[in-house]
Scaffold this motif. Sequence first.
Motif, PDB file in Angstrom:
ATOM      1  N   THR A   1      22.007  21.649  20.966  1.00 32.98           N
ATOM      2  CA  THR A   1      22.156  21.147  22.326  1.00 32.98           C
ATOM      3  C   THR A   1      23.309  21.892  22.996  1.00 32.98           C
ATOM      4  OG1 THR A   1      23.778  19.408  21.863  1.00 32.98           O
ATOM      5  CG2 THR A   1      21.449  18.865  21.496  1.00 32.98           C
TER       6      THR A   1
ATOM      7  N   LEU B   1      20.062  15.839  28.928  1.00 26.21           N
ATOM      8  CA  LEU B   1      20.273  14.758  27.971  1.00 26.21           C
ATOM      9  C   LEU B   1      20.685  13.454  28.639  1.00 26.21           C
ATOM     10  CD1 LEU B   1      22.145  16.668  25.124  1.00 26.21           C
ATOM     11  CD2 LEU B   1      19.723  16.072  25.267  1.00 26.21           C
TER      12      LEU B   1
ATOM     13  N   VAL C   1      20.601  19.358  13.422  1.00 27.27           N
ATOM     14  CA  VAL C   1      20.932  19.358  14.849  1.00 27.27           C
ATOM     15  C   VAL C   1      22.409  19.692  14.994  1.00 27.27           C
ATOM     16  CG1 VAL C   1      21.199  17.940  16.931  1.00 27.27           C
ATOM     17  CG2 VAL C   1      19.134  17.744  15.529  1.00 27.27           C
TER      18      VAL C   1
ATOM     19  N   HIS D   1      25.151  19.506  17.805  1.00 37.72           N
ATOM     20  CA  HIS D   1      25.344  18.912  19.129  1.00 37.72           C
ATOM     21  C   HIS D   1      26.593  19.472  19.787  1.00 37.72           C
ATOM     22  CE1 HIS D   1      25.101  16.239  22.478  1.00 37.72           C
ATOM     23  NE2 HIS D   1      26.295  15.713  22.207  1.00 37.72           N
TER      24      HIS D   1
ATOM     25  N   ALA E   1      25.094  12.043  24.377  1.00 37.17           N
ATOM     26  CA  ALA E   1      25.288  12.272  22.943  1.00 37.17           C
ATOM     27  C   ALA E   1      24.688  11.141  22.130  1.00 37.17           C
ATOM     28  CB  ALA E   1      26.776  12.409  22.636  1.00 37.17           C
TER      29      ALA E   1
ATOM     30  N   VAL F   1      21.097  11.626  21.637  1.00 32.46           N
ATOM     31  CA  VAL F   1      20.820  12.633  20.608  1.00 32.46           C
ATOM     32  C   VAL F   1      21.001  12.042  19.217  1.00 32.46           C
ATOM     33  CG1 VAL F   1      21.587  14.828  19.620  1.00 32.46           C
ATOM     34  CG2 VAL F   1      21.428  14.567  22.104  1.00 32.46           C
TER      35      VAL F   1
ATOM     36  N   LEU G   1      23.529  16.562  10.818  1.00 33.02           N
ATOM     37  CA  LEU G   1      24.043  16.574  12.185  1.00 33.02           C
ATOM     38  C   LEU G   1      25.439  17.183  12.154  1.00 33.02           C
ATOM     39  CD1 LEU G   1      24.142  15.718  15.216  1.00 33.02           C
ATOM     40  CD2 LEU G   1      24.985  13.490  14.427  1.00 33.02           C
TER      41      LEU G   1
ATOM     42  N   HIS H   1      28.473  17.973  14.754  1.00 34.42           N
ATOM     43  CA  HIS H   1      28.900  17.570  16.098  1.00 34.42           C
ATOM     44  C   HIS H   1      30.162  18.318  16.515  1.00 34.42           C
ATOM     45  CE1 HIS H   1      30.107  15.105  19.491  1.00 34.42           C
ATOM     46  NE2 HIS H   1      31.221  14.766  18.867  1.00 34.42           N
TER      47      HIS H   1
END
Length: 363
Positions: free
Chosen positions: A15, A60, A78, A80, A102, A105, A117, A119
Amino acid sequence: MNRPAKNTPRRVVVTGATGNLGTSVVEALAADPDITSITGIGRRETDQAVPKFDLVPLDLATADDPQLDSVLAEADAVVHLAWSFQPTRDPATTWRINVLGAMRVFESVARCGVPVLVHASSVGAYSPGPKDEPVDESWPTHGWPSAAYPREKAYLERVLDDLERRCPELRVARIRPAFVFQRAASAEQRRIFAGPLLPGRLVRPELIPVVPDIPGLRMQAVHADDVAEAFRLALHNPVSGAFNVAAQPPVDATVLAELLGASTVRIPASVVRTAVAAAWRLHAVPASPELFDTVLRLPLMDVTRAERELGWQPRHSASEALSEFFEGLRDGSDEHRRNTPRLRSRIPGGRLREFATGVGGTP
């Protein structure tokens, strides 16, 4: 139930793929032979040509669950990164974009069973701390509550704490970089922090005789490519938790003066804050005085854990990252390979549009 994590995720969703950090992360992943596809999520179309990369235009802040789930459904990981600093004069809007976006997501990651994930947190998530001795990842992450950016970053730390409790099978890594610079993002950062009144072409040594030496103004910087490498390594290594990412040396007036060939002059922080507050009220700058307060209180970070557990080492010094930023301000950055709509030196309407929208009044 989450799918079992692979040693190296092959299908990665990123993202915020067209921004300062996103462009670097996408290129780092594209150069990784173990990663077969990169799906970017961004609000704007881009003509950036990167192998293995496709962009899904998606906001988003307004995307519904089925839209997000359709993009994340087959992902192995993912990353982010999506974030909006503006409109700085409308914190309710940045909260909707950054925090609620967020959270959408994160919930999609959980629903789709994505096993990994990573971040993008920030040094801004940390509570006020020392400037003479670096802190590790156990330092409290309550931010500085009067400014939107640290408030939002700190809140997402708590959201991730809850997500990890609810989804123990999900591997969550949090990269906490210092201030991120690169040549390609110089124009965007000028628009975000300095506004339309800063003449970029005048940011050259022979035209800047002095640099203000402000007590407490000592921070860290890092090149976007080096932060991108930390994200790539976090995908490869079976790690979780937080990782500080910063380069040496810490940036203060002396370092800036050396870069610009200038002298330093001592100025009380209260004087500078008064000037920033006045410029903010006059809509001359997009960065609020509360953000200035935040920078004065940020701790220096210890990067030992990233070095030990990720095998991370910066290839650029903090001085080199800042030098690229200054070069981009002076000479433009559109010839750089990361020429995406967010990073271009010239945007529709130019500096007149920045004034017309209130300087810091547009997302």
